[in-house]
Design an enzyme around this catalytic site. Structure first.
Site, PDB file in Angstrom:
ATOM      1  N   GLY A  46      31.687  40.989  35.131  1.00  0.00           N
ATOM      2  CA  GLY A  46      32.343  40.653  36.067  1.00  0.00           C
ATOM      3  C   GLY A  46      33.739  41.336  35.853  1.00  0.00           C
ATOM      4  N   CYS A  47      33.962  42.237  35.191  1.00  0.00           N
ATOM      5  CA  CYS A  47      35.572  42.812  34.193  1.00  0.00           C
ATOM      6  C   CYS A  47      35.173  44.395  34.708  1.00  0.00           C
ATOM      7  CB  CYS A  47      35.770  42.619  33.014  1.00  0.00           C
ATOM      8  SG  CYS A  47      36.781  40.722  32.868  1.00  0.00           S
TER       9      CYS A  47
END
Length: 137
Positions: A46-47
Site C-alpha cells: 500500500g505504499c
C-alpha cells in the site's frame, strides 16, 4: 535513534522545507537494512514508494527492534518516525500503544501528500501485529 519526543521538539520548531529536510535526515539515520532482507516478504503493501520492515526481536525482555528502509527519501523519513515510536520498547507496550496518536503531533496528513502517507497505516498495523504476536508468547 532519537526518541519521538526529541524529534517532535525539533520538527515543531521548523516549517516547510526544513521539515522535509529533517525527515530526510531521520531516514538517513535509520540503522542500515541489508539488501538481502529487502524481499517481497518484508515489503509493506500500500505504499507509493517501496518500504521494507524487518523485525529483529531482541532476546532480552521481549523488546522490539526493527530494520526498515525505503527507496524514497521523504518516505524513509516517515518510516523512521514510525520506527522511533516503537523501537526497543517492550512488545506488550507496543501491542497496546496508539501509534497513530503518537504520530498525530507531526500532522503528516496536512504536511505531506496523501501518496506519501498512504502506507503508514499498513506499516503501523504490521508493527502492532508483530508486537501482539511476540507479547502473547
Amino acid at each position: 535513534m532519537r526518541t519521538l519526543d526529541d524529534i517532535y521538539e525539533e520538527y515543531d520548531f521548523l516549517e516547510g522545507d526544513d521539515r522535509y529536510a529533517l525527515l530526510i535526515e531521520l531516514g538517513r539515520e535509520l540503522e542500515p537494512m541489508p539488501d538481502a532482507l529487502k524481499t517481497d516478504a518484508t515489503l509493506v503493501r500500500g505504499c507509493s514508494a517501496a518500504v521494507w520492515v524487518y523485525p529483529t526481536d531482541t532476546a532480552d525482555q521481549g523488546k522490539l527492534h526493527f530494520l526498515a528502509d525505503s527507496n524514497a527519501a521523504i518516505t524513509k523519513g516517515i518510516v523512521a518516525l514510525v520506527i522511533a515510536a516503537v523501537q526497543d520498547k517492550p512488545a506488550s507496550e507496543v501491542a497496546q500503544m496508539d501509534v497513530v496518536g503518537a504520530l498525530e503531533p507531526f500532522d503528516l496528513k496536512s504536511q505531506l501528500s496523501s501518496n506519501r502517507t498512504q502506507g503508514v497505516p499498513n506499516m503501523i498495523a504490521l508493527v502492532k501485529e508483530h508486537a501482539a504476536r511476540l507479547a502473547s508468547e
